[in-house]
Design a protein around this motif. Structure first.
Motif, PDB file in Angstrom:
ATOM      1  N   ILE A  57       0.905  -1.186   0.148  1.00 61.17           N
ATOM      2  CA  ILE A  57       0.029  -0.049  -0.039  1.00 61.17           C
ATOM      3  C   ILE A  57       1.051   1.188   0.026  1.00 61.17           C
ATOM      4  N   TYR A  58       0.793   2.094  -1.024  1.00 65.03           N
ATOM      5  CA  TYR A  58       1.526   3.411  -0.966  1.00 65.03           C
ATOM      6  C   TYR A  58       0.635   4.629  -1.123  1.00 65.03           C
ATOM      7  N   CYS A  59       0.783   5.324   0.133  1.00 61.39           N
ATOM      8  CA  CYS A  59       0.037   6.527   0.418  1.00 61.39           C
ATOM      9  C   CYS A  59       0.539   7.938   0.314  1.00 61.39           C
ATOM     10  N   ILE A  83     -11.657  -4.375  10.943  1.00 63.74           N
ATOM     11  CA  ILE A  83     -11.329  -4.686   9.497  1.00 63.74           C
ATOM     12  C   ILE A  83     -10.769  -6.073   9.575  1.00 63.74           C
ATOM     13  N   GLY A  84     -10.176  -6.480  10.843  1.00 60.65           N
ATOM     14  CA  GLY A  84      -9.442  -7.789  10.656  1.00 60.65           C
ATOM     15  C   GLY A  84      -8.119  -7.954   9.889  1.00 60.65           C
ATOM     16  N   HIS A  85      -7.349  -7.064  10.224  1.00 59.83           N
ATOM     17  CA  HIS A  85      -5.766  -6.967   9.624  1.00 59.83           C
ATOM     18  C   HIS A  85      -4.792  -6.629  10.663  1.00 59.83           C
ATOM     19  N   GLN A  86      -3.563  -7.048  10.277  1.00 58.03           N
ATOM     20  CA  GLN A  86      -2.332  -6.817  11.203  1.00 58.03           C
ATOM     21  C   GLN A  86      -1.379  -5.995  10.223  1.00 58.03           C
ATOM     22  N   LEU A  87      -1.728  -5.034   9.339  1.00 57.45           N
ATOM     23  CA  LEU A  87      -1.060  -4.280   8.461  1.00 57.45           C
ATOM     24  C   LEU A  87      -0.355  -3.338   9.185  1.00 57.45           C
ATOM     25  N   SER A  88       0.657  -2.878   8.579  1.00 55.81           N
ATOM     26  CA  SER A  88       1.489  -1.430   9.066  1.00 55.81           C
ATOM     27  C   SER A  88       2.166  -0.862   8.089  1.00 55.81           C
ATOM     28  N   ILE A  89       2.116   0.292   7.961  1.00 53.45           N
ATOM     29  CA  ILE A  89       3.043   1.082   6.916  1.00 53.45           C
ATOM     30  C   ILE A  89       3.752   1.968   7.673  1.00 53.45           C
ATOM     31  N   ARG A  90       4.738   2.435   7.113  1.00 51.90           N
ATOM     32  CA  ARG A  90       6.083   3.448   7.682  1.00 51.90           C
ATOM     33  C   ARG A  90       6.129   4.690   6.869  1.00 51.90           C
ATOM     34  N   GLU A  91       6.497   5.629   7.681  1.00 47.43           N
ATOM     35  CA  GLU A  91       6.697   7.101   7.068  1.00 47.43           C
ATOM     36  C   GLU A  91       8.013   7.137   6.391  1.00 47.43           C
ATOM     37  N   ALA A  92       7.846   7.621   5.129  1.00 44.43           N
ATOM     38  CA  ALA A  92       9.143   7.666   4.201  1.00 44.43           C
ATOM     39  C   ALA A  92       9.073   8.998   3.565  1.00 44.43           C
ATOM     40  N   THR A  93      10.447   9.497   3.202  1.00 42.24           N
ATOM     41  CA  THR A  93      10.452  10.683   2.573  1.00 42.24           C
ATOM     42  C   THR A  93      11.627  10.719   1.614  1.00 42.24           C
ATOM     43  N   TYR A  96      15.662   5.582  -0.618  1.00 44.30           N
ATOM     44  CA  TYR A  96      15.585   4.239  -1.450  1.00 44.30           C
ATOM     45  C   TYR A  96      14.870   3.214  -0.797  1.00 44.30           C
ATOM     46  N   ASP A  97      14.189   2.321  -1.372  1.00 44.78           N
ATOM     47  CA  ASP A  97      13.350   1.303  -0.878  1.00 44.78           C
ATOM     48  C   ASP A  97      12.281   1.906   0.342  1.00 44.78           C
ATOM     49  N   PRO A  98      11.524   2.750  -0.184  1.00 41.91           N
ATOM     50  CA  PRO A  98      10.494   3.511   0.981  1.00 41.91           C
ATOM     51  C   PRO A  98       9.827   2.398   2.091  1.00 41.91           C
ATOM     52  N   ILE A  99       9.236   1.263   1.226  1.00 36.65           N
ATOM     53  CA  ILE A  99       8.573   0.466   1.865  1.00 36.65           C
ATOM     54  C   ILE A  99       9.315  -0.682   2.850  1.00 36.65           C
ATOM     55  N   ARG A 100      10.430  -1.029   2.198  1.00 36.41           N
ATOM     56  CA  ARG A 100      11.192  -1.946   3.144  1.00 36.41           C
ATOM     57  C   ARG A 100      10.464  -3.188   3.555  1.00 36.41           C
ATOM     58  N   ASP A 101      10.563  -3.586   4.800  1.00 30.04           N
ATOM     59  CA  ASP A 101       9.880  -4.820   5.230  1.00 30.04           C
ATOM     60  C   ASP A 101       8.583  -4.590   5.729  1.00 30.04           C
ATOM     61  N   ASP A 115      10.952  14.977  -5.494  1.00 29.23           N
ATOM     62  CA  ASP A 115      11.609  13.592  -5.912  1.00 29.23           C
ATOM     63  C   ASP A 115      12.074  13.700  -7.319  1.00 29.23           C
ATOM     64  N   ILE A 116      13.120  14.410  -7.673  1.00 27.20           N
ATOM     65  CA  ILE A 116      13.423  14.264  -9.186  1.00 27.20           C
ATOM     66  C   ILE A 116      14.257  13.302  -9.545  1.00 27.20           C
ATOM     67  N   VAL A 117      14.837  12.166  -8.621  1.00 28.20           N
ATOM     68  CA  VAL A 117      15.435  10.831  -8.735  1.00 28.20           C
ATOM     69  C   VAL A 117      14.431   9.830  -9.380  1.00 28.20           C
ATOM     70  N   GLY A 118      13.204   9.959  -8.919  1.00 30.16           N
ATOM     71  CA  GLY A 118      12.191   8.846  -8.963  1.00 30.16           C
ATOM     72  C   GLY A 118      12.218   7.615  -8.087  1.00 30.16           C
ATOM     73  N   VAL A 119      12.512   7.963  -6.764  1.00 28.74           N
ATOM     74  CA  VAL A 119      12.467   6.680  -5.905  1.00 28.74           C
ATOM     75  C   VAL A 119      11.122   6.525  -5.700  1.00 28.74           C
ATOM     76  N   ASN A 120      10.289   7.248  -5.815  1.00 28.75           N
ATOM     77  CA  ASN A 120       8.983   6.638  -5.085  1.00 28.75           C
ATOM     78  C   ASN A 120       8.175   6.084  -6.507  1.00 28.75           C
TER      79      ASN A 120
END
Length: 384
Positions: A57-59, A83-93, A96-101, A115-120
């Motif tokens: 999920i990318y927000c 909802i029945g989930h155990q999901l978690s998301i991390r803050e990123a700015t 590189y690899d903003p989602i990670r694990d 973001d001129i490099v395009g990491v997102n």
């Protein structure tokens, strides 16, 4: 916690994607401010991940405080249970690899625009993603943000657009929004359009009624050496309104409004001791002066303005999570997305008049507070 109608509607729309009965990949959720759209990314994301249609999920949200808030929303035990989930998301700015694990990440429109490099975009190449664009009315058609967001939209498996006001100032078009004869086309075949109005929120008891205390008076000011006079603000012409309001709230009328609002708030504390007050000012200097007045009146108060974002975010978090401060003085950064159900009083000391801005601002005080100190739904009101 029970799902509200728009939350059920998003679940149904996602189910249609999963079972193959719908071909759309874009959902637009227009949810009145305070109606509760924070659960929608979790509802859609959890279902699509479970169905094997996405990996992550990318927000993207308007500002850093909302970035922190969305990450915390995914950890809310009540939301996880319903909802029945155990999901978690991390803050990123822009790293590189903003989602990670994690199960996803949340960044800001400003970060993506830088973001001129395009990491997102690279992150959405790596994984199949549900892209969440929160308060999507910030994406003006063909603007810089639109240009930076486009690579993310191109790479996303599905996109959920969320907003409290599907409208921009001066009627300018919003990117990714279907139009027909300059009106939003809610019947676009490529888009699932879902709506939750203020009347829906009142019916569900998710929102509370508003009581307005309006002030009127005369204003006199100078433009190019010429005196301008409006005998009553309520009778001002459109061309006079901005100057008249700016003059009035800078003078005795603004002071009277502030003291009147604070007096009413003080009396209300005997009924609801956890009540909070939000004072919205026209600029940073005005906010600093109003803060001094609020403190002089005996209230525990803080200020959050965009001149010091790190400090402001700390203040907003404390205002949201702690009993003190009772009052928050701000300019613009606290009006959109601030989720503090304890706010009962809203004192508007600015000359902003656009419908989207007013709807977002009023939404700060209209949430139902389920804390027992606040009383039953029938006993709660927003005072503006």
């Amino acid at each position: 916690m029970e799902l509200r109608q728009h939350q059920k509607d998003v679940q149904a729309a996602v189910n249609n994607i999963i079972n193959g009965s719908a071909s759309y990949k874009k959902i637009i959720a227009l949810v009145t401010p305070g109606g509760g759209k924070s659960l929608l990314p979790q509802i859609a994301g959890a279902s699509l991940i479970e169905a094997g249609l996405i990996d992550k999920i990318y927000c993207v949200v308007p500002r850093k405080k909302l970035q922190d808030q969305m990450a915390k929303d995914f950890l809310d035990p009540r939301a996880r249970k319903v909802i029945g989930h155990q999901l978690s998301i991390r803050e990123a700015t822009n790293e590189y690899d903003p989602i990670r694990d994690s199960d996803g990440c949340v960044t800001t429109y400003h970060a993506v625009s830088m973001d001129i490099v395009g990491v997102n975009a690279d992150a959405l190449d790596k994984d199949r993603c549900l892209l969440i664009l929160d308060e999507c009315h910030h994406i003006g058609l063909d603007g810089t943000t639109h240009q930076r967001i486009q690579p993310l939209v191109d790479r996303a498996s599905f996109v959920l657009f969320m907003t409290g006001t599907l409208e921009r100032n001066k009627g300018l078009p919003i990117a990714y929004t279907p139009y027909l004869d300059r009106q939003v086309n809610k019947n676009d075949p490529d888009t699932c359009f879902l709506e939750y109005s203020r009347s829906d929120g009142l019916k569900d008891r998710a929102l509370i009624p508003i009581t307005f205390d309006k002030f009127d008076g005369e204003a006199e000011w100078m433009i190019g050496g010429q005196t301008q006079l409006v005998p009553k603000l309520s009778l001002a012409k459109k061309s006079e309104a901005s100057g008249a309001l700016t003059t009035a709230i800078s003078s005795e009328l603004g002071t009277t409004m502030l003291h009147s609002g604070l007096e009413h708030y003080q009396m209300h504390l005997s009924v609801n001791p956890r009540a909070k007050c939000l004072v919205v000012c026209r600029d940073i200097t005005d906010a600093q002066n109003r803060l001094a007045t609020v403190i002089k009146c005996g209230f525990d108060a803080s200020i959050a303005t965009s001149d010091d974002s790190a400090s402001a975010i700390r203040v907003l978090t404390r205002f949201q999570d702690d009993p003190a401060p009772q009052c928050l003085v701000c300019v613009g950064m606290a009006y959109e997305g601030l989720n503090v159900p304890a706010i009962t009083h809203l004192i508007l000391l600015n000359n902003y008049r656009s419908r989207p801005w007013l709807e977002q601002c009023l939404g700060r005080a209209t949430r139902y507070d389920d804390n027992t100190q606040a009383g039953a739904w029938e006993e709660q009101k927003a005072f503006v």
